[in-house]
Write an enzyme that holds these catalytic residues in place. Structure first.
Site, PDB file in Angstrom:
ATOM      1  N   THR A 210      19.613  -2.384   4.398  1.00  0.00           N
ATOM      2  CA  THR A 210      20.649  -2.840   3.547  1.00  0.00           C
ATOM      3  C   THR A 210      21.058  -1.981   2.438  1.00  0.00           C
ATOM      4  O   THR A 210      22.103  -1.527   2.025  1.00  0.00           O
ATOM      5  CB  THR A 210      20.221  -4.291   2.923  1.00  0.00           C
ATOM      6  OG1 THR A 210      19.727  -5.227   4.128  1.00  0.00           O
ATOM      7  CG2 THR A 210      21.414  -4.924   2.160  1.00  0.00           C
TER       8      THR A 210
ATOM      9  N   HIS B 151      15.498  -6.573  -6.697  1.00  0.00           N
ATOM     10  CA  HIS B 151      15.246  -6.309  -5.367  1.00  0.00           C
ATOM     11  C   HIS B 151      13.695  -5.791  -5.350  1.00  0.00           C
ATOM     12  O   HIS B 151      13.198  -5.424  -6.568  1.00  0.00           O
ATOM     13  CB  HIS B 151      16.126  -5.358  -4.860  1.00  0.00           C
ATOM     14  CG  HIS B 151      17.635  -5.761  -5.085  1.00  0.00           C
ATOM     15  ND1 HIS B 151      18.386  -6.396  -3.981  1.00  0.00           N
ATOM     16  CD2 HIS B 151      18.398  -5.766  -5.997  1.00  0.00           C
ATOM     17  CE1 HIS B 151      19.637  -6.696  -4.594  1.00  0.00           C
ATOM     18  NE2 HIS B 151      19.722  -6.274  -5.528  1.00  0.00           N
TER      19      HIS B 151
ATOM     20  N   ARG C  84      23.368 -10.772  -3.021  1.00  0.00           N
ATOM     21  CA  ARG C  84      22.206 -11.436  -2.775  1.00  0.00           C
ATOM     22  C   ARG C  84      21.421 -11.957  -3.958  1.00  0.00           C
ATOM     23  O   ARG C  84      20.610 -13.074  -3.983  1.00  0.00           O
ATOM     24  CB  ARG C  84      21.217 -10.884  -1.808  1.00  0.00           C
ATOM     25  CG  ARG C  84      20.819  -9.354  -2.049  1.00  0.00           C
ATOM     26  CD  ARG C  84      20.601  -8.834  -0.746  1.00  0.00           C
ATOM     27  NE  ARG C  84      19.918  -7.288  -0.852  1.00  0.00           N
ATOM     28  CZ  ARG C  84      20.680  -6.411  -0.979  1.00  0.00           C
ATOM     29  NH1 ARG C  84      22.218  -6.530  -0.524  1.00  0.00           N
ATOM     30  NH2 ARG C  84      20.151  -5.248  -0.929  1.00  0.00           N
TER      31      ARG C  84
ATOM     32  N   ARG D 242       8.563   4.034   3.215  1.00  0.00           N
ATOM     33  CA  ARG D 242       7.407   3.891   2.328  1.00  0.00           C
ATOM     34  C   ARG D 242       6.839   4.889   1.417  1.00  0.00           C
ATOM     35  O   ARG D 242       6.285   4.799   0.521  1.00  0.00           O
ATOM     36  CB  ARG D 242       6.082   3.106   3.086  1.00  0.00           C
ATOM     37  CG  ARG D 242       6.561   1.838   3.774  1.00  0.00           C
ATOM     38  CD  ARG D 242       6.970   0.805   2.489  1.00  0.00           C
ATOM     39  NE  ARG D 242       7.268  -0.479   3.054  1.00  0.00           N
ATOM     40  CZ  ARG D 242       7.804  -1.650   2.283  1.00  0.00           C
ATOM     41  NH1 ARG D 242       8.222  -0.961   1.068  1.00  0.00           N
ATOM     42  NH2 ARG D 242       8.207  -2.492   2.973  1.00  0.00           N
TER      43      ARG D 242
ATOM     44  N   ARG E 261      12.195 -11.797  -6.914  1.00  0.00           N
ATOM     45  CA  ARG E 261      12.804 -10.981  -5.713  1.00  0.00           C
ATOM     46  C   ARG E 261      13.889 -11.818  -5.194  1.00  0.00           C
ATOM     47  O   ARG E 261      13.465 -13.168  -4.808  1.00  0.00           O
ATOM     48  CB  ARG E 261      12.006 -10.431  -4.996  1.00  0.00           C
ATOM     49  CG  ARG E 261      12.621  -9.565  -3.715  1.00  0.00           C
ATOM     50  CD  ARG E 261      11.440  -9.153  -2.650  1.00  0.00           C
ATOM     51  NE  ARG E 261      12.157  -8.415  -1.518  1.00  0.00           N
ATOM     52  CZ  ARG E 261      11.534  -8.138  -0.349  1.00  0.00           C
ATOM     53  NH1 ARG E 261      10.179  -8.296  -0.342  1.00  0.00           N
ATOM     54  NH2 ARG E 261      12.270  -7.550   0.635  1.00  0.00           N
ATOM     55  N   HIS E 262      15.150 -11.684  -4.803  1.00  0.00           N
ATOM     56  CA  HIS E 262      15.865 -12.548  -4.153  1.00  0.00           C
ATOM     57  C   HIS E 262      15.488 -13.008  -2.816  1.00  0.00           C
ATOM     58  O   HIS E 262      14.517 -12.558  -2.302  1.00  0.00           O
ATOM     59  CB  HIS E 262      17.319 -11.583  -3.705  1.00  0.00           C
ATOM     60  CG  HIS E 262      17.104 -10.480  -2.856  1.00  0.00           C
ATOM     61  ND1 HIS E 262      17.042 -10.832  -1.313  1.00  0.00           N
ATOM     62  CD2 HIS E 262      17.073  -9.304  -3.059  1.00  0.00           C
ATOM     63  CE1 HIS E 262      16.813  -9.509  -0.784  1.00  0.00           C
ATOM     64  NE2 HIS E 262      16.888  -8.747  -1.613  1.00  0.00           N
ATOM     65  N   GLY E 263      16.125 -14.158  -2.480  1.00  0.00           N
ATOM     66  CA  GLY E 263      15.635 -14.842  -1.158  1.00  0.00           C
ATOM     67  C   GLY E 263      16.377 -13.937   0.028  1.00  0.00           C
ATOM     68  O   GLY E 263      17.012 -12.858  -0.111  1.00  0.00           O
TER      69      GLY E 263
ATOM     70  N   GLU F 107      19.094  -2.537  -5.377  1.00  0.00           N
ATOM     71  CA  GLU F 107      18.268  -1.894  -4.531  1.00  0.00           C
ATOM     72  C   GLU F 107      18.229  -0.247  -4.152  1.00  0.00           C
ATOM     73  O   GLU F 107      19.351   0.011  -4.365  1.00  0.00           O
ATOM     74  CB  GLU F 107      18.421  -2.957  -2.940  1.00  0.00           C
ATOM     75  CG  GLU F 107      17.520  -2.408  -1.944  1.00  0.00           C
ATOM     76  CD  GLU F 107      15.990  -2.816  -2.277  1.00  0.00           C
ATOM     77  OE1 GLU F 107      15.579  -1.947  -3.075  1.00  0.00           O
ATOM     78  OE2 GLU F 107      15.356  -3.402  -1.668  1.00  0.00           O
TER      79      GLU F 107
ATOM     80  N   SER G  63      18.048 -12.340   2.756  1.00  0.00           N
ATOM     81  CA  SER G  63      19.334 -12.110   3.065  1.00  0.00           C
ATOM     82  C   SER G  63      19.889 -12.064   4.429  1.00  0.00           C
ATOM     83  O   SER G  63      18.787 -12.258   5.366  1.00  0.00           O
ATOM     84  CB  SER G  63      20.194 -10.708   2.587  1.00  0.00           C
ATOM     85  OG  SER G  63      19.477  -9.810   3.493  1.00  0.00           O
TER      86      SER G  63
ATOM     87  N   TRP H 298      20.729  -9.797   6.408  1.00  0.00           N
ATOM     88  CA  TRP H 298      20.528  -8.643   6.866  1.00  0.00           C
ATOM     89  C   TRP H 298      19.099  -8.607   7.186  1.00  0.00           C
ATOM     90  O   TRP H 298      18.416  -7.926   7.900  1.00  0.00           O
ATOM     91  CB  TRP H 298      21.100  -7.378   6.093  1.00  0.00           C
ATOM     92  CG  TRP H 298      22.414  -7.355   6.513  1.00  0.00           C
ATOM     93  CD1 TRP H 298      23.179  -8.244   7.212  1.00  0.00           C
ATOM     94  CD2 TRP H 298      23.338  -5.758   6.264  1.00  0.00           C
ATOM     95  NE1 TRP H 298      24.497  -7.541   7.218  1.00  0.00           N
ATOM     96  CE2 TRP H 298      24.693  -6.318   6.737  1.00  0.00           C
ATOM     97  CE3 TRP H 298      23.151  -4.478   5.913  1.00  0.00           C
ATOM     98  CZ2 TRP H 298      25.484  -5.336   6.727  1.00  0.00           C
ATOM     99  CZ3 TRP H 298      23.891  -3.587   5.778  1.00  0.00           C
ATOM    100  CH2 TRP H 298      25.109  -4.113   6.241  1.00  0.00           C
TER     101      TRP H 298
END
Length: 791
Positions: free
Chosen positions: A97, A258, A136, A191, A84-86, A163, A88, A90
Site C-alpha cells: 500500500t 501507520h 485509512r 523488514r 494504528r489504523h484499521g 506510511e 484497509s 488493500w
C-alpha cells in the site's frame, strides 16, 4: 458577613481572590460572547496568528490579551495514545500500500469502533488528534472521535505520519511479488531496516506528486522509495516540534497513523535500538498508551510488553494474540505459501469449484434440517389451531343459541350493524407551518432554476460554468436533525444528523463533485451536525485529507431557556407573536438559561476546557468558586443570544480569520454551519438589511456558492434532473441579487484595447513592410538602369 473559623476565613480569601482575578481579567481580556445583558462588538480583540505545515494543515492559533494569566499550568504532562489504523481494503487482499490511498474495509471500521470502546472503558480523554494524509488513517481518526463524542476537537493532518513509501512495489500483490523476485528478497524489502525497495518513477500510476494533497511539498520532499529507517526519521521532527509540545502543555494527544511511522515514534520515545525496532509489532486498532514524568521520560506501565514502556489497552490474552499474529505476518509473506507457485489458473479454478461444492453441500444439509424442523413445528401448530377452532365454534354456537341475534333482530331494535364494522383510518390533517413564518412554504418554495431567474447574470451554475478566477466560498447549512423534524429549538444542543440529514449532506458533496468544485479548507462549528455534514461532503469529494478548522464562533444561535422545547408548544403557551419575536426578532433574546442548567455551555466540557478566546466572567467565576469551595475561573459564555448577538460573533470570525488566512490567499473555502450563522454570513456578503434578514430561510444540505469576484450567490444545477424545491423565505430575493459584472466589462474593454493596439501594430508593420518593398524595388530598378548604361 462574618465568617468564623479557618474554613470561613479561607472561603472569604478565596472570594476576594476570585473578585480580584476576575476584575483583572475583565480589564485585560478580549470581548467574548454576549450574556443576557451584554453584547460583543463587531471587532473582537483576539488576533489570529497564521502558521503552516508543508501541507497547510495547521492554519492558525490565537494570541489574545491575558493568555498568560489564563493558561492552565499542569504539573503532569499529558498522555500519548497511539493507534494504528484499521484494516484497509488493500490489507485484506495482501497488496503493498504505502502512499496509495485505499479506505478502510468493513472489518477495519469494526476494529476502530472496538478501539473506541477500549478507550471509553478505561476513561481516557483526548484534547487533540494527529494523523496522516492517507484516507485509512483519517477515517480511523474520524470514527474514533465520533464514537467518543468529541468530533469538535482539532485534528492535525501531516504527511510526515504517512506510511512508508514502498516505491515500485506500490499496488503490487505481495504473493505475486514474492513469486517474481523470491521470498527472501521481498522480505528484505519489507523488514530490513535500511534496504529500500525499487523506486517508482513519475509515470507510475501511484506517484504521489500528481495528487493535490501534496502540492505544497517540494519535489525533494516526495519520496520515490523509503527504507524503514527513512520512515522513522521522517516522523521525528513532527514529534519534537508539535506532538511533544502539546504533551508538555498537559494535553492528551491521540496519534492515528501507520505501522512504520508509529514505529519511528516508539523507537524515539523508548530509545529502542535499530536492531530491535523491526521486530516490534503494532497490531491494528489496539490503543497503545504512554505516560510521562515531568522530564518527558516514559513511565513503564504495569502491563507493558518489552521493549515498550507503553501498555496496550486490550486484555493481556488479546494483546498477546495480536502480537503473535503481527510476528507471524512479519516472518512470512501474507498470502504466500510454499505451493503458491503451483496455483495455476486451472488449479485455482478447480479448488474454488471444490470449495463451492462443499459449501453448497453444507448449505443443502442445513436447509434440509431447517425444513424438517419447520414442518414439525407447523404440524404441532396445526394441531393446536384445530383444537382452538373447534372450541371457538362450539362457544359461538352456544352464544348464538342463547342470544338469538339475527340481522332481522338488529333491524327491529334499530342497531346499525355497519357502525360496528371496521372503518378505514381517517386522513391525517396537514401539518401546520411553523409559527412565525411570514409565508407558507408552498408560496415561497422554488426550484434552483426558478430562484436563479432573479439573478440573470449567473445565478445557476451548470457543469460548464463552475470555473472562476476568484476564490469561491461554499456555504452549507447542516443536514436535517431529529430536532429539525420535530420542530424543536436546537441552538447549542448537540443534536446529530438524522438519516435524511446524512443523505442531504452526501448529496451536497455529490453536487460539488459533479461540478468539479474543489475546496482547500473547511470551516465549521463545534456542533456535531455541522462537522458531520462537512465530513460527509468531503467523503463524496474524496478529499477527507483537507484540513477542517472548527470554531465555536460558527455555532448556531444560543436559544437560552427555549433549548430543546417544542416551537408549537411555546406558541401555544406564550402566543404566536411572542414566539415570532424570540425566533425572528433581530435584537430580541429568548429567556436566558440558568448557570446550573445542563443547556448552559459553561457546564459542557468542550467549552469549559477548550475555549480560550473569551474573557473571564466575574459572575460565573464567583458562582463556580462558591460551588467548588475553591478558586474557579469561568469564561463569559452566552446564556442566551439574539440573532444580532449570533451575527456579531460570526461576521468578525469570517472577516478577521477566514478571509485573511484563506480567501485572501486565493483559496476556496467550504463553511458548514447552522442556519443563523449562515444568515450572518449572507447578511455581510449580500448587504441584506437587518429588517429583512429575519425573513430569510436557509434550506438544509444545499450548497450556496458565493463568488468573491462577482459578489453574488449562485446555485449548482442538479444533474439528476429531479426538480427539488427549496424555501428561502419571503426575503429570498435578497440573496439572489444580480452579479457584479463590472470586472467583465473592464476585461472586455482591456481585450478590445489590446486587440486595437495589436491591429494598429500589425497595420504599421504592414505599412513598413510595404514601404521597404517599394524602396527595394526602386533600388533594383536603379541598378538595372545603371547596368544597362554601363553596357
Amino acid at each position: 458577613m462574618a465568617c468564623r473559623g479557618r474554613g470561613g476565613q479561607a472561603l472569604t480569601l478565596a472570594l476576594l481572590a476570585t473578585l480580584l482575578v476576575c476584575a483583572a481579567a475583565l480589564l485585560r481580556g478580549p470581548a467574548g460572547t454576549p450574556s443576557s445583558r451584554a453584547s460583543i462588538p463587531h471587532s473582537p480583540t483576539y488576533t489570529p496568528t497564521y502558521t503552516y505545515t508543508p501541507t497547510g494543515t495547521r492554519l492558525y492559533s490565537y494570541n489574545y490579551p491575558g493568555e498568560r494569566v489564563l493558561r492552565s499550568r499542569r504539573k503532569q504532562p499529558g498522555t500519548l495514545i497511539l493507534v494504528r489504523h484499521g484494516e484497509s481494503q488493500w490489507n485484506a487482499n495482501y497488496t503493498f500500500t504505502g502512499w496509495a490511498d485505499p479506505d478502510l474495509s468493513d472489518l477495519g471500521r469494526r476494529e476502530v469502533k472496538r478501539a473506541s470502546r477500549l478507550l471509553l472503558e478505561q476513561g481516557y480523554k483526548v484534547d487533540i488528534a494527529y494523523t496522516s494524509l492517507l484516507k485509512r488513517a483519517i477515517s480511523t481518526t474520524w470514527i474514533l472521535l465520533r464514537e467518543l463524542g468529541i468530533v469538535y476537537l482539532p485534528v492535525v493532518k501531516d504527511h510526515r505520519l504517512n506510511e512508508r513509501m514502498y516505491g515500485a512495489l506500490t499496488g503490487e500483490s505481495k504473493p505475486e511479488t514474492a513469486l517474481k523476485y523470491g521470498e527472501s528478497v521481498v522480505q528484505d524489502w519489507r523488514r530490513s531496516l535500511r534496504v529500500r525497495p525499487p523506486p517508482l518513477d513519475e509515470n507510475h500510476p501511484y506517484y504521489p506528486g500528481r495528487e493535490r494533497k501534496y502540492e505544497k511539498l517540494s519535489k525533494a520532499e516526495i519520496p520515490l522509495t523509503e527504507s524503514l529507517l527513512d520512515t522513522m526519521f521522517r516522523s521525528i521532527p513532527l514529534w519534537e516540534d508539535e506532538i511533544k509540545r502539546d504533551i508538555v502543555n498537559g494535553k492528551n494527544v491521540l496519534v492515528t497513523a501507520h505501522a512504520n511511522s508509529l514505529r519511528g515514534l516508539i523507537k524515539h520515545i523508548d530509545g529502542i535500538s535499530e536492531d530491535d525496532i523491526p521486530a516490534v509489532g503494532i497490531p491494528n486498532c489496539i490503543p497503545l498508551v504512554y505516560k510521562f514524568d515531568r522530564d518527558m521520560q516514559p513511565i513503564k506501565q504495569e502491563h507493558a510488553v518489552a521493549p515498550l514502556s507503553g501498555a496496550y489497552l486490550a486484555t493481556r490474552e488479546a494483546t498477546r494474540a495480536a502480537l503473535r499474529r503481527e510476528k507471524q505476518l512479519s516472518l512470512s509473506l501474507p498470502g504466500y505459501t510454499d505451493d503458491y507457485q503451483y496455483n495455476t489458473p486451472v488449479v485455482s479454478a478447480l479448488r474454488q469449484l471444490f470449495d463451492e461444492r462443499a459449501a453448497a453441500d453444507r448449505l443443502e444439509q442445513a436447509q434440509a434440517a431447517a425444513k424438517a424442523a419447520a414442518e414439525e413445528a407447523a404440524a404441532a401448530a396445526a394441531e393446536v389451531k384445530t383444537a382452538e377452532c373447534e372450541k371457538a365454534a362450539a362457544d359461538k354456537a352456544a352464544a348464538d343459541k342463547v342470544a338469538g341475534i339475527t340481522m332481522g333482530d338488529a333491524a327491529m331494535f334499530g342497531v346499525d350493524m355497519g357502525a360496528l364494522a371496521p372503518t378505514s383510518p381517517a386522513k391525517a390533517p396537514a401539518s401546520p407551518q411553523p409559527a412565525g413564518s411570514p409565508k407558507s412554504q408552498k408560496e415561497t418554495a422554488k426550484t434552483p432554476r426558478q430562484w436563479a431567474q432573479s439573478n440573470p447574470t449567473g445565478g445557476l451554475i451548470t457543469r460548464e460554468g463552475v470555473r472562476s478566477n476568484a476564490p469561491i466560498v461554499v456555504m452549507i447549512r447542516h443536514g436535517k436533525t431529529e430536532y429539525n423534524k420535530l420542530g424543536l429549538f436546537t441552538g447549542w444542543e448537540d443534536a446529530p444528523l438524522s438519516k435524511d440529514g446524512v443523505k442531504e449532506a452526501r448529496h451536497a458533496g455529490e453536487l460539488m463533485r459533479y461540478h468539479g468544485l474543489k475546496v482547500d479548507v473547511v470551516y465549521t462549528s463545534w456542533l456535531s451536525r455541522a462537522i458531520e455534514t462537512a465530513w460527509l461532503a468531503l467523503e463524496e469529494l474524496d478529499d477527507t485529507w483537507i484540513p477542517i478548522v472548527k470554531s465555536w464562533r460558527l455555532n448556531e444561535r444560543m436559544y437560552g431557556a427555549l433549548t430543546g422545547l417544542s416551537k408549537k408548544m411555546i406558541g401555544q403557551r406564550y402566543g404566536l407573536e411572542q414566539l415570532k419575536k424570540w425566533r425572528r426578532g433581530y435584537e430580541t433574546r429568548p429567556p436566558p438559561v440558568s448557570s446550573f442548567s445542563p443547556d448552559y455551555p459553561g457546564n459542557d466540557d468542550r467549552y469549559v476546557k477548550h475555549v480560550k478566546d473569551i474573557r473571564i466572567s466575574g459572575r460565573e467565576s464567583l458562582i463556580r468558586t462558591l460551588e467548588a469551595g475553591r478558586l474557579q475561573l469561568a469564561r463569559k459564555l452566552p446564556h442566551t443570544e439574539s440573532l444580532k448577538d449570533c451575527m456579531e460573533r460570526t461576521i468578525p470570525y469570517y472577516t478577521n480569520v477566514i478571509v485573511p488566512s484563506t480567501i485572501g490567499q486565493g483559496k476556496n473555502v467550504l463553511i458548514s454551519s447552522s442556519e443563523n450563522a449562515i444568515r450572518g454570513l449572507l447578511m455581510h456578503l449580500c448587504d441584506i438589511p437587518p429588517e429583512r434578514i429575519c425573513d430569510i430561510e436557509i434550506p438544509t444540505g444545499l450548497p450556496l456558492l458565493y463568488d468573491t469576484q462577482q459578489k453574488c450567490i449562485k446555485l449548482l444545477d442538479d444533474p439528476t434532473g429531479i426538480e427539488r424545491e427549496y424555501d428561502f423565505g419571503a426575503a429570498g430575493s435578497e440573496i439572489f441579487k444580480p452579479c457584479d459584472i463590472s470586472f467583465m466589462l473592464e476585461e472586455l474593454e482591456a481585450e478590445a484595447a489590446a486587440e486595437a493596439e495589436a491591429a494598429a501594430e500589425a497595420e504599421a508593420a504592414e505599412a513598413q513592410a510595404q514601404a521597404r518593398g517599394e524602396e527595394e524595388a526602386d533600388v533594383k530598378a536603379d541598378v538595372k538602369v545603371n547596368d544597362k548604361q554601363a553596357s
